[in-house]
Scaffold this motif. Sequence first.
Motif, PDB file in Angstrom:
ATOM      1  N   TRP A  28     -30.624  12.661   7.613  1.00  0.00           N
ATOM      2  CA  TRP A  28     -30.826  11.592   6.630  1.00  0.00           C
ATOM      3  C   TRP A  28     -30.440  10.237   7.210  1.00  0.00           C
ATOM      4  CZ3 TRP A  28     -27.137   8.284   4.531  1.00  0.00           C
ATOM      5  CH2 TRP A  28     -27.621   7.413   3.530  1.00  0.00           C
TER       6      TRP A  28
ATOM      7  N   SER B 222     -32.645  13.967   1.101  1.00  0.00           N
ATOM      8  CA  SER B 222     -31.441  13.771   0.283  1.00  0.00           C
ATOM      9  C   SER B 222     -31.808  13.848  -1.189  1.00  0.00           C
ATOM     10  CB  SER B 222     -30.807  12.402   0.572  1.00  0.00           C
ATOM     11  OG  SER B 222     -31.702  11.353   0.200  1.00  0.00           O
ATOM     12  N   TYR B 223     -30.761  13.930  -2.020  1.00  0.00           N
ATOM     13  CA  TYR B 223     -30.920  13.765  -3.462  1.00  0.00           C
ATOM     14  C   TYR B 223     -29.727  12.953  -3.956  1.00  0.00           C
ATOM     15  CZ  TYR B 223     -32.651  14.511  -8.120  1.00  0.00           C
ATOM     16  OH  TYR B 223     -33.196  14.290  -9.364  1.00  0.00           O
TER      17      TYR B 223
ATOM     18  N   ASN C 242     -42.273  11.639   9.983  1.00  0.00           N
ATOM     19  CA  ASN C 242     -43.196  11.956   8.898  1.00  0.00           C
ATOM     20  C   ASN C 242     -42.998  13.428   8.585  1.00  0.00           C
ATOM     21  OD1 ASN C 242     -45.365  12.654   7.271  1.00  0.00           O
ATOM     22  ND2 ASN C 242     -46.790  11.271   8.300  1.00  0.00           N
TER      23      ASN C 242
ATOM     24  N   THR D 131     -34.837  20.299  -3.884  1.00  0.00           N
ATOM     25  CA  THR D 131     -35.918  19.319  -3.972  1.00  0.00           C
ATOM     26  C   THR D 131     -36.389  18.807  -2.611  1.00  0.00           C
ATOM     27  OG1 THR D 131     -35.202  18.616  -6.181  1.00  0.00           O
ATOM     28  CG2 THR D 131     -36.575  17.087  -4.938  1.00  0.00           C
ATOM     29  N   PRO D 132     -35.485  18.379  -1.706  1.00  0.00           N
ATOM     30  CA  PRO D 132     -35.951  17.906  -0.381  1.00  0.00           C
ATOM     31  C   PRO D 132     -36.564  19.047   0.432  1.00  0.00           C
ATOM     32  CG  PRO D 132     -33.718  17.131  -0.849  1.00  0.00           C
ATOM     33  CD  PRO D 132     -34.036  18.168  -1.870  1.00  0.00           C
TER      34      PRO D 132
ATOM     35  N   ASP E 178     -36.099  10.946   2.712  1.00  0.00           N
ATOM     36  CA  ASP E 178     -36.550  12.049   1.866  1.00  0.00           C
ATOM     37  C   ASP E 178     -35.698  13.302   2.047  1.00  0.00           C
ATOM     38  OD1 ASP E 178     -37.507  12.110   4.431  1.00  0.00           O
ATOM     39  OD2 ASP E 178     -39.524  12.767   3.933  1.00  0.00           O
TER      40      ASP E 178
ATOM     41  N   HIS F 224     -33.002   6.581  -0.933  1.00  0.00           N
ATOM     42  CA  HIS F 224     -33.259   7.981  -1.296  1.00  0.00           C
ATOM     43  C   HIS F 224     -34.613   8.090  -1.997  1.00  0.00           C
ATOM     44  CE1 HIS F 224     -29.008   8.977  -0.474  1.00  0.00           C
ATOM     45  NE2 HIS F 224     -28.753   7.813  -1.045  1.00  0.00           N
ATOM     46  N   VAL F 225     -35.455   8.980  -1.502  1.00  0.00           N
ATOM     47  CA  VAL F 225     -36.738   9.240  -2.159  1.00  0.00           C
ATOM     48  C   VAL F 225     -36.518  10.043  -3.434  1.00  0.00           C
ATOM     49  CG1 VAL F 225     -38.956  10.425  -1.933  1.00  0.00           C
ATOM     50  CG2 VAL F 225     -38.039   9.095  -0.013  1.00  0.00           C
ATOM     51  N   ASN F 226     -35.636  11.026  -3.357  1.00  0.00           N
ATOM     52  CA  ASN F 226     -35.358  11.911  -4.492  1.00  0.00           C
ATOM     53  C   ASN F 226     -34.075  11.456  -5.177  1.00  0.00           C
ATOM     54  OD1 ASN F 226     -37.486  13.805  -3.488  1.00  0.00           O
ATOM     55  ND2 ASN F 226     -36.008  14.092  -1.830  1.00  0.00           N
ATOM     56  N   LYS F 227     -34.158  11.133  -6.449  1.00  0.00           N
ATOM     57  CA  LYS F 227     -32.985  10.566  -7.127  1.00  0.00           C
ATOM     58  C   LYS F 227     -33.154  10.610  -8.633  1.00  0.00           C
ATOM     59  CE  LYS F 227     -35.299   6.247  -6.068  1.00  0.00           C
ATOM     60  NZ  LYS F 227     -35.325   5.120  -5.130  1.00  0.00           N
TER      61      LYS F 227
END
Length: 310
Positions: free
Chosen positions: A258, A302-303, A48, A163-164, A300, A133-136
Amino acid sequence: MSAAAPFPINAAVIQAIVIAYRNAKMIADGVMPRVQVGTQDFKYLRQNMADQFTVQETRVGRKSAPNQVETVGDLVPATVFEYGLDEIVPVNDIKNAAPGVDPVANAAEFVMKLVTLDREVRVANTVFNPANHVNKTTLAGNAQWSDYVNSDPVTAILTNLDTPVIRPNVMAIGRAAWTKLILHPKVIDYVNGKGGTSGGVTRQQLADALELEEILVGEAFVNTAKKGQAASYQRAWGKHCALIYREQPTDVSRATTWGFTAEWGDRVADTQYGKDFGGLEGGYKTRAGERVNEVVSAPDLSYFFQNAIA
């Protein structure tokens, strides 16, 4: 092995070939590094990340005890899977082999090559799966990096590296997207500072400019045609780009990365003689494989750029 085997087979040599096999064109181990687990069933830490960045009250009074915190994240159960293939080498092939050629050793290497290719495809599908991927973002039209007039990959990459909560340190990109990226005029200008629009940049130059530890370019081809049909070759790594935070875990229960590959034991290599394995004198069944599982432990970190080029 049966005592009736017509040729002596050195099992140690076959095992060494399989364990040592590497294909420099494969990037799976670089993207999702291997870490040994003690049993086939294991637990890994799914962290978390928010808890790790929450400031706690750490001041301790003269007669009070420090505040208590707990290790953040959940231990998630998982299983290592077995992957392997066999090849039959008839005794006749051994008899007719040219001097210095070992058909059984060649078979072991060939089988391991195919097992490794299968892993490369699995890792490529894992890394380039938006669900991991959370960020994309999905690029389209003039935002795609193949549009040299309107797109700005340098700004897109640098902005989203921030971003991450932990800045990615590795880029994984398909060969087709990589070629377009290093020939992009804005990339050349950013790296070289010369305002040039021709030529290109090297992998190390762009990695240094973007403050990345490594850029991994997926080059492997895979034949997608069914058996018996004309070959149809496609890149295992598509036209996408992933920025990931990678560490080499020492323990899956404490991994902050990741993704990683859980590996149980060494690669497996085995050769057995059998009368029914081909021809009048039988043959040798050569097996090679490994026990692994590719795990995304921190999606989370990664992008992901889907469809980086047209």
